[in-house]
Design an enzyme around this catalytic site. Structure first.
Site, mmCIF file in Angstrom:
data_model
loop_
_atom_site.group_PDB
_atom_site.id
_atom_site.type_symbol
_atom_site.label_atom_id
_atom_site.label_comp_id
_atom_site.label_asym_id
_atom_site.label_seq_id
_atom_site.Cartn_x
_atom_site.Cartn_y
_atom_site.Cartn_z
ATOM 1 N N TYR A 143 0.834 -1.204 0.000
ATOM 2 C CA TYR A 143 0.000 0.000 0.000
ATOM 3 C C TYR A 143 0.873 1.260 0.000
ATOM 4 C CZ TYR A 143 -3.751 3.190 1.572
ATOM 5 O OH TYR A 143 -4.662 4.219 1.684
ATOM 6 N N ASP A 144 1.821 1.318 0.964
ATOM 7 C CA ASP A 144 2.631 2.541 1.116
ATOM 8 C C ASP A 144 3.457 2.823 -0.136
ATOM 9 O OD1 ASP A 144 1.659 1.959 3.605
ATOM 10 O OD2 ASP A 144 3.539 2.279 4.678
ATOM 11 N N GLU A 145 4.173 1.789 -0.595
ATOM 12 C CA GLU A 145 5.030 1.986 -1.770
ATOM 13 C C GLU A 145 4.184 2.118 -3.029
ATOM 14 O OE1 GLU A 145 7.844 2.951 -1.296
ATOM 15 O OE2 GLU A 145 9.122 1.662 -0.094
ATOM 16 N N ASN A 188 -13.969 -0.650 13.963
ATOM 17 C CA ASN A 188 -13.793 -1.752 14.924
ATOM 18 C C ASN A 188 -14.314 -1.365 16.303
ATOM 19 O OD1 ASN A 188 -12.653 -3.661 13.302
ATOM 20 N ND2 ASN A 188 -10.707 -3.776 14.385
ATOM 21 N N TYR A 202 -4.365 -2.394 19.934
ATOM 22 C CA TYR A 202 -3.126 -3.007 19.458
ATOM 23 C C TYR A 202 -1.940 -2.313 20.147
ATOM 24 C CZ TYR A 202 -6.209 -4.805 15.764
ATOM 25 O OH TYR A 202 -7.233 -5.412 15.062
ATOM 26 N N GLY A 203 -1.056 -3.129 20.748
ATOM 27 C CA GLY A 203 0.039 -2.567 21.540
ATOM 28 C C GLY A 203 -0.531 -1.937 22.798
ATOM 29 N N ASP A 270 3.489 -0.536 12.277
ATOM 30 C CA ASP A 270 2.366 0.363 12.600
ATOM 31 C C ASP A 270 2.953 1.733 13.002
ATOM 32 O OD1 ASP A 270 -0.768 -0.461 13.723
ATOM 33 O OD2 ASP A 270 0.059 1.496 14.228
ATOM 34 N N ARG A 274 0.932 10.122 14.143
ATOM 35 C CA ARG A 274 0.532 10.672 12.847
ATOM 36 C C ARG A 274 -0.362 11.886 13.068
ATOM 37 N NH1 ARG A 274 -2.375 6.628 9.353
ATOM 38 N NH2 ARG A 274 -0.330 5.879 8.742
HETATM 39 P P1 NAD Z 1 -12.765 1.750 0.507
HETATM 40 O O1 NAD Z 1 -12.093 0.434 0.585
HETATM 41 O O2 NAD Z 1 -14.086 1.917 1.168
HETATM 42 O O3 NAD Z 1 -12.940 2.204 -1.011
HETATM 43 C C1 NAD Z 1 -12.115 1.796 -2.056
HETATM 44 C C2 NAD Z 1 -12.997 1.475 -3.261
HETATM 45 O O4 NAD Z 1 -12.154 1.102 -4.370
HETATM 46 C C3 NAD Z 1 -13.931 0.299 -3.007
HETATM 47 O O5 NAD Z 1 -15.226 0.617 -3.440
HETATM 48 C C4 NAD Z 1 -13.332 -0.834 -3.823
HETATM 49 O O6 NAD Z 1 -14.271 -1.793 -4.238
HETATM 50 C C5 NAD Z 1 -12.693 -0.075 -4.961
HETATM 51 N N1 NAD Z 1 -11.588 -0.778 -5.604
HETATM 52 C C6 NAD Z 1 -10.538 -1.402 -5.000
HETATM 53 N N2 NAD Z 1 -9.728 -1.932 -5.927
HETATM 54 C C7 NAD Z 1 -10.272 -1.638 -7.136
HETATM 55 C C8 NAD Z 1 -9.899 -1.941 -8.475
HETATM 56 N N3 NAD Z 1 -8.806 -2.638 -8.749
HETATM 57 N N4 NAD Z 1 -10.694 -1.487 -9.473
HETATM 58 C C9 NAD Z 1 -11.822 -0.770 -9.205
HETATM 59 N N5 NAD Z 1 -12.228 -0.484 -7.956
HETATM 60 C C10 NAD Z 1 -11.453 -0.901 -6.931
HETATM 61 O O7 NAD Z 1 -11.723 2.818 1.060
HETATM 62 P P2 NAD Z 1 -11.858 4.394 1.289
HETATM 63 O O8 NAD Z 1 -11.567 4.654 2.696
HETATM 64 O O9 NAD Z 1 -13.107 4.896 0.696
HETATM 65 O O10 NAD Z 1 -10.610 4.906 0.439
HETATM 66 C C11 NAD Z 1 -10.749 5.480 -0.842
HETATM 67 C C12 NAD Z 1 -9.395 5.977 -1.324
HETATM 68 O O11 NAD Z 1 -8.884 6.975 -0.432
HETATM 69 C C13 NAD Z 1 -8.337 4.879 -1.412
HETATM 70 O O12 NAD Z 1 -7.541 5.102 -2.559
HETATM 71 C C14 NAD Z 1 -7.520 5.085 -0.167
HETATM 72 O O13 NAD Z 1 -6.197 4.658 -0.327
HETATM 73 C C15 NAD Z 1 -7.604 6.599 0.004
HETATM 74 N N6 NAD Z 1 -7.387 6.983 1.420
HETATM 75 C C16 NAD Z 1 -8.373 6.769 2.344
HETATM 76 C C17 NAD Z 1 -8.144 7.105 3.676
HETATM 77 C C18 NAD Z 1 -9.177 6.922 4.747
HETATM 78 O O14 NAD Z 1 -8.887 7.168 5.916
HETATM 79 N N7 NAD Z 1 -10.402 6.547 4.446
HETATM 80 C C19 NAD Z 1 -6.889 7.632 4.053
HETATM 81 C C20 NAD Z 1 -5.912 7.792 3.077
HETATM 82 C C21 NAD Z 1 -6.178 7.479 1.759
HETATM 83 N N1 UDP Z 2 -5.929 -0.311 15.942
HETATM 84 C C1 UDP Z 2 -6.259 -0.815 17.204
HETATM 85 N N2 UDP Z 2 -7.307 -1.681 17.302
HETATM 86 C C2 UDP Z 2 -8.064 -2.052 16.242
HETATM 87 C C3 UDP Z 2 -7.735 -1.529 14.954
HETATM 88 C C4 UDP Z 2 -6.656 -0.668 14.843
HETATM 89 O O1 UDP Z 2 -5.602 -0.497 18.204
HETATM 90 O O2 UDP Z 2 -9.016 -2.823 16.421
HETATM 91 C C5 UDP Z 2 -4.819 0.653 15.835
HETATM 92 C C6 UDP Z 2 -3.791 0.309 14.762
HETATM 93 O O3 UDP Z 2 -2.786 -0.530 15.299
HETATM 94 C C7 UDP Z 2 -3.266 1.680 14.399
HETATM 95 C C8 UDP Z 2 -4.466 2.605 14.594
HETATM 96 O O4 UDP Z 2 -5.366 1.885 15.431
HETATM 97 O O5 UDP Z 2 -2.247 2.077 15.292
HETATM 98 C C9 UDP Z 2 -5.154 2.991 13.299
HETATM 99 O O6 UDP Z 2 -5.421 1.800 12.588
HETATM 100 P P1 UDP Z 2 -6.236 1.799 11.220
HETATM 101 O O7 UDP Z 2 -6.164 0.418 10.691
HETATM 102 O O8 UDP Z 2 -7.567 2.398 11.424
HETATM 103 O O9 UDP Z 2 -5.450 2.816 10.260
HETATM 104 P P2 UDP Z 2 -3.894 3.055 9.910
HETATM 105 O O10 UDP Z 2 -3.029 2.174 10.752
HETATM 106 O O11 UDP Z 2 -3.800 2.737 8.468
HETATM 107 O O12 UDP Z 2 -3.706 4.481 10.240
#
Ligand code: NAD
Ligand code: UDP
Length: 308
Positions: A143-145, A188, A202-203, A270, A274
């Site tokens: 995801y990150d990369e 969650n 977690y942790g 993790d 942030r």
């Molecule tokens: P989400 O999982 O609810 O939505 C992602 C959508 O993309 C889903 O509807 C899924 O079916 C669709 N999808 C996945 N792979 C696909 C593919 N190969 N082709 C077509 N559709 C595909 O997640 P979200 O929280 O709504 O995130 C949306 C975007 O925002 C993502 O790109 C995510 O990386 C980015 N983002 C979200 C957050 C957050 O906190 N919600 C934070 C940072 C970045």
């Molecule tokens: N986390 C937690 N309990 C859970 C789910 C997540 O303590 O049931 C923690 C997780 O380890 C992270 C933070 O909550 O430190 C945010 O997690 P999330 O998966 O929502 O997003 P991201 O890690 O991508 O910011």
């Protein structure tokens, strides 16, 4: 305008589609429904200005639109680690396909990037100028990369092909229509509290996150897309920072739940802290979040009460 939203049936995408329709645009929602759901866009299907296309961004597609919001990618660690190679493909091949489309039809394209490009940051709060601290071979790397390469592609298509791009670095966003099973901390905790189950920390729960309510985030995305003078990357998130333990207590108090807190092992890589520096978004887009955590959680709890 006619606007394409990839990932439009997901959490953020469905709110974005709704907003764009309210603003009077025509919306094409493209999604393979991997983590999204038809339920999220059900109320929009009857709207003559809305169209749903079931398609995977890893495959090319030709559509005629004025703007593209590229959101297609699973966003929660549980979901993006389910098929890590597919996550890389969605970010690299998917973004390349959407950039190719934008180039061909002359559309503006916005990439939904992420605070994960900063990895486990050594700079706090995170400014856009920080290059990050990312493990290239760990369980979060797909995801990150992937998202980092997507940003690279955006910039190279701009330099080489003059594609009109925008990059938003989105920090943790929450709200109604998060998938109940996607393992993110807000969903969650709320589901666990409503079911009277223990909240899984977690942790030690001392790691921090900054939570942005979905309506605020969508406003930021739309402003960035339509801002003429700057392409980003721009941080979009709420700068109020909480430990995960504080979030758990807030959820328990809001739901009046009798749930306890239990500790689980910390997943690897993790991020420990942030928080976005949103100076740039404030200055250029005149944007800042308006919904405090408690108020946003109330709306989210109301949604999940109907679901559990
Ligand atoms: P989400 O999982 O609810 O939505 C992602 C959508 O993309 C889903 O509807 C899924 O079916 C669709 N999808 C996945 N792979 C696909 C593919 N190969 N082709 C077509 N559709 C595909 O997640 P979200 O929280 O709504 O995130 C949306 C975007 O925002 C993502 O790109 C995510 O990386 C980015 N983002 C979200 C957050 C957050 O906190 N919600 C934070 C940072 C970045
Ligand atoms: N986390 C937690 N309990 C859970 C789910 C997540 O303590 O049931 C923690 C997780 O380890 C992270 C933070 O909550 O430190 C945010 O997690 P999330 O998966 O929502 O997003 P991201 O890690 O991508 O910011």
């Amino acid at each position: 305008m006619r606007i394409l939203v990839t990932g439009g049936a997901g959490f953020l995408g469905s709110h974005l589609c709704e907003r764009l329709l309210t603003d009077g645009h025509e919306v094409i929602c493209l999604d393979n429904l991997f983590t999204g759901a038809k339920r999220n866009i059900e109320p929009l299907l009857a709207n003559p200005h809305f169209e749903f296309v079931r398609h995977d961004v890893v495959e090319p597609i030709l559509l005629e639109v004025d703007q593209i919001y590229n959101l297609a990618c699973p966003a929660s660690p549980v979901h993006y680690q389910m098929n890590a190679i597919k996550t890389v493909k969605a970010n690299v091949m998917g973004t390349m396909n959407m950039l190719g489309l934008a180039k061909r039809i002359g559309a503006r394209i916005l990439q939904a990037s992420t605070s994960e490009v900063y990895g486990d940051p050594h700079v706090h709060p995170q400014k856009e100028s920080y290059w990050g601290n990312v493990n290239p071979i760990g369980i979060r790397s797909c995801y990150d990369e992937g998202k980092r390469v997507a940003e690279t592609l955006m910039m190279d298509y701009r330099r080489q092909n003059h594609v009109d791009i925008r990059i938003a670095r989105i920090f943790n966003t929450y709200g109604p229509r998060m998938a109940m099973n996607d393992g993110r901390v807000v969903s969650n905790f709320i589901v666990q509290a409503l079911r009277g189950k223990s909240l899984t920390i977690y942790g030690k729960g001392q790691q921090t996150r900054s939570f942005c309510y979905v309506d605020d985030l969508i406003e930021g995305l739309v402003r960035l897309m339509n801002y003429k003078k700057f392409v980003g990357p721009v941080n979009l998130g709420n700068p109020s920072e909480f430990t995960i333990r504080e979030l758990a207590r807030e959820v328990i108090s809001l739901t009046a739940s009798k749930s306890k807190l239990i500790q689980k092992p910390m997943p690897s890589d993790d991020p420990k802290q942030r928080c976005p520096d949103i100076t740039q978004a404030k200055r250029l887009l005149h944007w800042k979040p308006t919904i405090p955590l408690r108020k946003g959680l109330e709306k989210t709890v109301a949604y999940f009460r109907e679901m559990v």
